[in-house]
Design a protein around this motif. Structure first.
Motif, PDB file in Angstrom:
ATOM      1  N   ILE A 143     -16.777  33.575 -86.914  1.00 37.68           N
ATOM      2  CA  ILE A 143     -17.729  34.310 -86.071  1.00 37.68           C
ATOM      3  C   ILE A 143     -18.997  34.627 -86.871  1.00 37.68           C
ATOM      4  O   ILE A 143     -20.115  34.450 -86.380  1.00 37.68           O
ATOM      5  N   GLY A 144     -18.829  35.096 -88.084  1.00 35.70           N
ATOM      6  CA  GLY A 144     -19.977  35.442 -88.925  1.00 35.70           C
ATOM      7  C   GLY A 144     -20.860  34.244 -89.220  1.00 35.70           C
ATOM      8  O   GLY A 144     -22.088  34.334 -89.178  1.00 35.70           O
ATOM      9  N   LYS A 145     -20.242  33.105 -89.505  1.00 36.69           N
ATOM     10  CA  LYS A 145     -21.003  31.882 -89.785  1.00 36.69           C
ATOM     11  C   LYS A 145     -21.794  31.466 -88.544  1.00 36.69           C
ATOM     12  O   LYS A 145     -22.974  31.132 -88.622  1.00 36.69           O
ATOM     13  N   ALA A 146     -21.136  31.498 -87.389  1.00 38.80           N
ATOM     14  CA  ALA A 146     -21.814  31.123 -86.140  1.00 38.80           C
ATOM     15  C   ALA A 146     -22.955  32.085 -85.830  1.00 38.80           C
ATOM     16  O   ALA A 146     -24.036  31.667 -85.402  1.00 38.80           O
ATOM     17  N   ALA A 147     -22.747  33.371 -86.065  1.00 39.73           N
ATOM     18  CA  ALA A 147     -23.795  34.370 -85.816  1.00 39.73           C
ATOM     19  C   ALA A 147     -24.969  34.181 -86.766  1.00 39.73           C
ATOM     20  O   ALA A 147     -26.132  34.321 -86.368  1.00 39.73           O
ATOM     21  N   GLU A 148     -24.674  33.852 -88.015  1.00 37.69           N
ATOM     22  CA  GLU A 148     -25.741  33.628 -88.989  1.00 37.69           C
ATOM     23  C   GLU A 148     -26.563  32.388 -88.638  1.00 37.69           C
ATOM     24  O   GLU A 148     -27.778  32.375 -88.791  1.00 37.69           O
ATOM     25  N   GLU A 149     -25.892  31.352 -88.141  1.00 35.32           N
ATOM     26  CA  GLU A 149     -26.573  30.112 -87.763  1.00 35.32           C
ATOM     27  C   GLU A 149     -27.308  30.234 -86.427  1.00 35.32           C
ATOM     28  O   GLU A 149     -28.187  29.429 -86.124  1.00 35.32           O
ATOM     29  N   ASN A 150     -26.923  31.218 -85.617  1.00 39.35           N
ATOM     30  CA  ASN A 150     -27.509  31.411 -84.276  1.00 39.35           C
ATOM     31  C   ASN A 150     -27.823  32.881 -84.059  1.00 39.35           C
ATOM     32  O   ASN A 150     -27.203  33.535 -83.210  1.00 39.35           O
TER      33      ASN A 150
END
Length: 72
Positions: free
Chosen positions: A36-43
């Protein structure tokens, strides 16, 4: 392949608590947070709920539970 990663005792305790509520292992809980954190950082413009539902839909597609929607 698995890799050992050190995390703080505080984060481990939080993951243990949350993992019981979410019916996951502690490791799976940390992996979920990382995903979730990776996806939020990328988007950064997308809300958490959208990211979570998108990841769920992708997993359902992999398992054949859903089929791709065709527009038009």
């Amino acid at each position: 392949m698995s890799t050992v990663v050190r995390i703080s005792d505080h984060l481990a305790d939080e993951a243990k608590t949350r993992s019981k509520v979410e019916h996951r292992s502690m490791t799976s809980q940390v992996e979920y947070w990382a995903t979730i954190g990776k996806a939020a950082e990328e988007n950064p413009d997308l809300p958490f709920s959208f990211i979570k539902e998108t990841l769920l839909a992708m997993e359902e597609m992999k398992k054949g539970q859903k089929e791709e929607y065709t527009f038009g």
